[in-house]
Write a protein that holds these residues in place. Structure first.
Motif, PDB file in Angstrom:
ATOM      1  N   GLY A  84      27.580  21.529  10.985  1.00 20.04           N
ATOM      2  CA  GLY A  84      27.928  20.519  11.984  1.00 20.04           C
ATOM      3  C   GLY A  84      28.871  21.025  13.068  1.00 20.04           C
ATOM      4  N   HIS A  85      29.296  22.282  12.987  1.00 21.26           N
ATOM      5  CA  HIS A  85      30.182  22.899  13.995  1.00 21.26           C
ATOM      6  C   HIS A  85      29.620  22.635  15.394  1.00 21.26           C
ATOM      7  N   THR A  86      30.409  21.927  16.197  1.00 21.81           N
ATOM      8  CA  THR A  86      29.946  21.430  17.500  1.00 21.81           C
ATOM      9  C   THR A  86      30.835  21.958  18.621  1.00 21.81           C
ATOM     10  N   LEU A  87      30.226  22.205  19.763  1.00 24.63           N
ATOM     11  CA  LEU A  87      30.957  22.605  20.967  1.00 24.63           C
ATOM     12  C   LEU A  87      30.912  21.469  21.975  1.00 24.63           C
ATOM     13  N   VAL A  88      32.065  21.108  22.519  1.00 24.84           N
ATOM     14  CA  VAL A  88      32.135  20.073  23.552  1.00 24.84           C
ATOM     15  C   VAL A  88      32.452  20.783  24.870  1.00 24.84           C
ATOM     16  N   ILE A  89      31.568  20.589  25.852  1.00 25.59           N
ATOM     17  CA  ILE A  89      31.574  21.423  27.064  1.00 25.59           C
ATOM     18  C   ILE A  89      31.569  20.523  28.312  1.00 25.59           C
ATOM     19  N   PRO A  90      32.486  20.752  29.260  1.00 28.17           N
ATOM     20  CA  PRO A  90      32.391  19.997  30.519  1.00 28.17           C
ATOM     21  C   PRO A  90      31.230  20.537  31.359  1.00 28.17           C
TER      22      PRO A  90
ATOM     23  N   ALA B 223      38.336  13.427  24.563  1.00 31.84           N
ATOM     24  CA  ALA B 223      37.907  12.101  24.108  1.00 31.84           C
ATOM     25  C   ALA B 223      36.575  12.211  23.366  1.00 31.84           C
ATOM     26  N   VAL B 224      35.674  13.040  23.874  1.00 32.69           N
ATOM     27  CA  VAL B 224      34.383  13.241  23.186  1.00 32.69           C
ATOM     28  C   VAL B 224      34.605  14.011  21.886  1.00 32.69           C
ATOM     29  N   ALA B 225      35.480  15.010  21.921  1.00 29.64           N
ATOM     30  CA  ALA B 225      35.761  15.788  20.697  1.00 29.64           C
ATOM     31  C   ALA B 225      36.270  14.864  19.584  1.00 29.64           C
ATOM     32  N   GLN B 226      37.102  13.912  19.938  1.00 32.19           N
ATOM     33  CA  GLN B 226      37.615  12.975  18.932  1.00 32.19           C
ATOM     34  C   GLN B 226      36.471  12.175  18.306  1.00 32.19           C
ATOM     35  N   ARG B 227      35.554  11.685  19.142  1.00 33.22           N
ATOM     36  CA  ARG B 227      34.440  10.873  18.629  1.00 33.22           C
ATOM     37  C   ARG B 227      33.516  11.709  17.754  1.00 33.22           C
ATOM     38  N   ILE B 228      33.328  12.956  18.115  1.00 35.45           N
ATOM     39  CA  ILE B 228      32.466  13.828  17.308  1.00 35.45           C
ATOM     40  C   ILE B 228      33.131  14.136  15.963  1.00 35.45           C
TER      41      ILE B 228
ATOM     42  N   HIS C 212      35.813  23.642  20.253  1.00 31.14           N
ATOM     43  CA  HIS C 212      35.105  23.683  18.972  1.00 31.14           C
ATOM     44  C   HIS C 212      35.569  22.493  18.133  1.00 31.14           C
ATOM     45  N   VAL C 213      34.620  21.765  17.582  1.00 31.22           N
ATOM     46  CA  VAL C 213      34.947  20.713  16.606  1.00 31.22           C
ATOM     47  C   VAL C 213      34.296  21.149  15.300  1.00 31.22           C
ATOM     48  N   ILE C 214      35.140  21.581  14.367  1.00 31.38           N
ATOM     49  CA  ILE C 214      34.652  22.258  13.162  1.00 31.38           C
ATOM     50  C   ILE C 214      34.951  21.409  11.933  1.00 31.38           C
ATOM     51  N   PRO C 215      33.912  20.805  11.351  1.00 26.01           N
ATOM     52  CA  PRO C 215      34.159  19.984  10.158  1.00 26.01           C
ATOM     53  C   PRO C 215      34.544  20.852   8.969  1.00 26.01           C
ATOM     54  N   ARG C 216      35.432  20.338   8.134  1.00 22.22           N
ATOM     55  CA  ARG C 216      35.904  21.104   6.975  1.00 22.22           C
ATOM     56  C   ARG C 216      35.580  20.334   5.700  1.00 22.22           C
ATOM     57  N   TYR C 217      35.010  21.059   4.777  1.00 19.91           N
ATOM     58  CA  TYR C 217      34.527  20.437   3.539  1.00 19.91           C
ATOM     59  C   TYR C 217      35.358  20.841   2.324  1.00 19.91           C
TER      60      TYR C 217
END
Ligand code: AMP
Length: 138
Positions: free
Chosen positions: A36-42, A62-67, A100-105
């Motif tokens: 699920g590692h996501t990149l938020v890009i302008p 703001a988008v990174a928070q929602r993701i 980078h929005v990196i989920p941790r398990y």
């Protein structure tokens, strides 16, 4: 020459799109550090976090928070790392601001953050704080 994120934004290169609005695109990182590692890009090009206009920072985070919230609610992540590398010395490989929005398990995650404490016995912390403070712009 356009950087790879500008080419993705312009539709020249495919991506796994997570979110899009007029100003921001979020895609799965091609190197999935964790699932699920996501990149938020302008969409408007700027080279990194430090040179980005404030409104761009506001929109991207703001988008990174929602993701991050969605990674927890939908993927079962227990935590999230939010990271923006600035400069090659810090690991930035694409010269287009992104978060980078990196989920941790748990401990089995492919992403590790290690902040090793240095010996600072010779550092005058109040003086060091003043030096940085002097450089903070309005
Ligand atoms: P950084 O190293 O902080 O600049 O992050 C750049 C990220 O972009 C890396 O984690 C790469 O895996 C990722 N990346 C590079 N090319 C692509 C691509 N075509 N699609 C998705 N992610 C990419």
């Amino acid at each position: 020459m356009k950087d790879i994120f500008c080419r993705i934004i312009d539709g020249e290169i495919p991506c796994a799109k997570v979110y899009e609005d007029d100003d921001v695109l979020a895609i799965l990182d091609i190197s999935q550090t964790t699932k699920g590692h996501t990149l938020v890009i302008p969409k408007a090009h700027c080279s990194d976090f430090l040179s980005a206009p404030k409104e761009t920072i506001d929109k991207v985070f703001a988008v990174a928070q929602r993701i991050g919230q969605a990674q927890i609610s939908m993927l079962g992540a227990k935590g999230v790392n939010i990271l923006s590398n600035v400069g090659s010395e810090a690991g930035q490989s694409v010269p287009h601001f992104h978060v980078h929005v990196i989920p941790r398990y748990g401990k089995d995650s492919g992403f590790q953050v290690t902040m090793k404490e240095q010996d600072i016995s010779s550092v005058d912390l109040p003086r060091l704080a003043c030096v940085i403070k002097e450089g903070i712009k309005e």
